[in-house]
Design an enzyme around this catalytic site. Sequence first.
Site, PDB file in Angstrom:
ATOM      1  N   SER A  34     108.757 100.120  85.689  1.00  0.00           N
ATOM      2  CA  SER A  34     108.536  99.209  84.845  1.00  0.00           C
ATOM      3  C   SER A  34     109.011  99.414  83.581  1.00  0.00           C
ATOM      4  O   SER A  34     110.341 100.413  82.936  1.00  0.00           O
ATOM      5  CB  SER A  34     107.402  98.302  84.853  1.00  0.00           C
ATOM      6  OG  SER A  34     107.281  97.468  84.906  1.00  0.00           O
ATOM      7  N   ASP A  67     110.017  92.534  95.057  1.00  0.00           N
ATOM      8  CA  ASP A  67     109.043  92.581  93.431  1.00  0.00           C
ATOM      9  C   ASP A  67     109.249  91.324  92.859  1.00  0.00           C
ATOM     10  O   ASP A  67     111.109  91.068  92.721  1.00  0.00           O
ATOM     11  CB  ASP A  67     110.042  93.840  92.935  1.00  0.00           C
ATOM     12  CG  ASP A  67     109.065  94.247  91.532  1.00  0.00           C
ATOM     13  OD1 ASP A  67     108.708  93.360  90.937  1.00  0.00           O
ATOM     14  OD2 ASP A  67     109.679  95.437  90.871  1.00  0.00           O
ATOM     15  N   HIS A  85     105.715  95.265  92.760  1.00  0.00           N
ATOM     16  CA  HIS A  85     106.048  95.759  91.707  1.00  0.00           C
ATOM     17  C   HIS A  85     105.570  97.175  91.928  1.00  0.00           C
ATOM     18  O   HIS A  85     106.344  98.235  91.043  1.00  0.00           O
ATOM     19  CB  HIS A  85     105.799  95.228  90.749  1.00  0.00           C
ATOM     20  CG  HIS A  85     106.509  95.638  89.080  1.00  0.00           C
ATOM     21  ND1 HIS A  85     108.119  95.608  89.023  1.00  0.00           N
ATOM     22  CD2 HIS A  85     105.431  95.955  88.459  1.00  0.00           C
ATOM     23  CE1 HIS A  85     108.260  96.257  88.047  1.00  0.00           C
ATOM     24  NE2 HIS A  85     106.674  96.574  87.543  1.00  0.00           N
TER      25      HIS A  85
END
Length: 302
Positions: free
Chosen positions: A167, A253, A282
């Site tokens: 991320s 996502d 995600h």
Amino acid sequence: MTAPFEALLGHELLPTPDDYRAFWQDALDEARRSSLATRAEPVDAGLATTDVFDLSFRGAGGRPVTAWLRLPRHRPHPLPAVVHANGYGAGRLSPIDDLTWSAAGYAHLVVNTHGQGGGSTGHLLDGIDDAERSYYRGVFVDTARAVEAARSLSEVDATRVAMIGNSQGGGIALGVGALVPDLVAVLAQAPFLTAAPFALQHAAQGPWTEVRRYLEEHPDRTSAVARTLSYVDGVTSARHATAPGWLSAGLADDICPPETARAATGAYAAPVAFREWPGAGHEAGGTADREAALTVLARRFG
């Protein structure tokens, strides 16, 4: 909301700033005016097979940066190293979190992202309309210095260091991959900070919505925000990559839409592989993604 970036720039991806290399060289040169001053203090983490150290060094502007250094307890030779950047707001977490990489036989240096952790949120908007003062300028430099700190350790084989992140950490990993030479691999899972114009329009939740709200309130600052993001966007970083890359994304996502990782893959200037995970959000494949990453690292570390 209209598409402010596309309206301003006329295309879907931010262009590389003309002074990209000078911008980052100035930032790194400023940091290097201070010695690394690396220190590692042992931590009693209650682990039988892993040694943990509270490591500190000097980062952007000479500020102190902390990290956890995890080493396999039995280590007869200098080890390959993984420098790890975490997700938005996470910091370096606990000394006993994420033992995968040290269990695989690697030195694992997980960086405490500036001002994050301990229940804090991220700082995406800090300096967002001034590239020279922007939050991620300092964070990218801190993490580049973390690679230097790892390479300075006697326990680490300085020729075998990889950068990884998930991320926010994936965006940082891509950025450091553009700034630091001679990495053996860059692994970015569901990278944030990537393909900003597309992400701003399509992310349903997460940090990109902070920028969207900011632009709704301050449309006159769109050009300045675009300039700031152009220096840290994962697509820009990918255009300057030198180490082999491995990117992954979950096709469901809605925080970092998979098209953003796909754009960075398409721009990547070194050999790169892209793994899509159907149905994944995600977490980008979760455990299966981590298993694949271990396979990639084993191959790259030889």
